[in-house]
Design an enzyme around this catalytic site. Structure first.
Site, short mmCIF file in Angstrom:
data_model
loop_
_atom_site.label_atom_id
_atom_site.label_comp_id
_atom_site.label_asym_id
_atom_site.label_seq_id
_atom_site.Cartn_x
_atom_site.Cartn_y
_atom_site.Cartn_z
N ARG A 52 0.85 -1.18 0.00
CA ARG A 52 0.00 0.00 0.00
C ARG A 52 0.89 1.24 0.00
NH1 ARG A 52 -3.08 -2.92 -1.66
NH2 ARG A 52 -5.11 -3.59 -0.86
N HIS A 58 0.66 -0.43 -10.37
CA HIS A 58 -0.24 -1.25 -9.53
C HIS A 58 -0.62 -2.55 -10.24
CE1 HIS A 58 -3.26 -0.90 -5.98
NE2 HIS A 58 -2.95 -2.17 -6.22
#
Length: 309
Positions: A224, A272
């Site tokens: 994250r 991502h």
């Protein structure tokens, strides 16, 4: 008939309708799967946190919300969500994360960038140490973190793992707590971040944490974005405390074009992609949880609201 609402962005319906239907049929479930139920008719919600559905109050009949993402931080604190929330944990996510993490760990360990970027006629005589002599630390020993820790151990790296609660895994030094975190960082020649984003983990990798690592360490973050203090990381890269950072997640995504990470010579940005939910395998997890719920069995991978994930 079991009414299942698919609540995600429209383009996801195109990729999930067929595999979800097959998964329900394979388990013999009589399911009506749609994107347009009236709220009071819905038994289960197959959900992505970026869905327009953000108010769960009208879904009075709903027995569970089944997340399509591994991360639940964008939905778990929603005050209208009173139904059980299941995280996505499946083979596709684990395998994808193992491949991405081990690939970049080996890239840094072997010094591959030196040769890939250095095709300029200079003979660079660099011999990397063996994996035995390159210590790896994985912060976060959930499903994905443990999968990566075991894979790296299998490649010969000495692996230390750290988690909020004590875990055990053969061949891996498992630590927990504040003192354990310090020890884990002190041996992190390569640091892999796979912690959830919670109030306790935000900015965990700050200037002090980076300074606690061996000089010239590598940082890999597929977990994250908010785990890292961006300014502290840039400063550590500039001094050489951190040799290189490979980052797949960010506080703002897509990463703004003017963010310093793009221009820094010792940062690799990936969009991502470290681990993507695969519709075929994810659909099987969703269908199995519906089957379990209908048979009075406990749901798998329930989120812990008190822990934030």
């Amino acid at each position: 008939m079991i009414n299942v609402l698919f609540a995600a962005l429209p383009e996801r319906w195109v990729t999930y309708e067929a595999p979800l239907t097959k998964a329900f049929n394979d388990l013999g479930l009589d399911v009506d799967l749609r994107i347009d139920f009236a709220p009071h008719e819905v038994d289960y919600i197959v959900y992505a946190p970026n869905s327009p559905l953000q108010d769960f109050t009208p879904y009075t009949r709903c027995k569970a919300v089944l997340n399509l993402w591994a991360g639940v931080e964008n939905i778990i604190s929603n005050p209208t969500l009173t139904q059980p929330l299941a995280r996505m944990v499946d083979h596709g996510l684990s395998q994808g994360m193992r491949e991405w993490v081990t690939g970049h760990a080996l890239r840094h360990h072997l010094g591959m960038d030196l040769h890939i970027k250095g095709q300029d006629g200079e003979w660079r005589d660099y011999v990397p140490p063996l994996a035995d002599d390159r210590r790896v630390t994985v912060l976060g020993l959930g499903e994905l973190g443990m999968a990566c820790a075991k894979a790296l151990h299998g490649l010969g790296f000495p692996v230390t793992g750290w988690s909020r609660t004590q875990k055990e895994a053969e061949g891996i030094t498992c630590l927990c707590g504040e003192e354990g975190l310090g020890k884990a960082l002190s041996t992190a020649d390569i640091l892999v971040l796979l912690l959830p984003n919670t109030a306790a983990t935000e900015n965990l990798i700050d200037a002090d944490a980076l300074a606690a690592m061996p000089k010239g360490a590598f940082l890999i973050n597929p977990g994250r974005g908010p785990l890292i203090d961006d300014e502290a990381l840039l400063a550590a890269l500039d001094t050489g405390q951190i040799a290189h950072a490979t980052l797949d997640v960010f506080r703002v995504e897509p990463l703004p074009v003017d963010h310093p990470f793009w221009a820094h010579p010792n940062v690799t940005v990936t969009p991502h992609i470290a681990s993507e939910t695969r519709p075929s395998s994810a659909s099987q997890i969703v269908a199995e949880n519906v089957r379990r719920s209908e048979n009075g069995e406990p749901l798998r991978f329930l989120a812990d609201r008190s822990a934030g994930y």
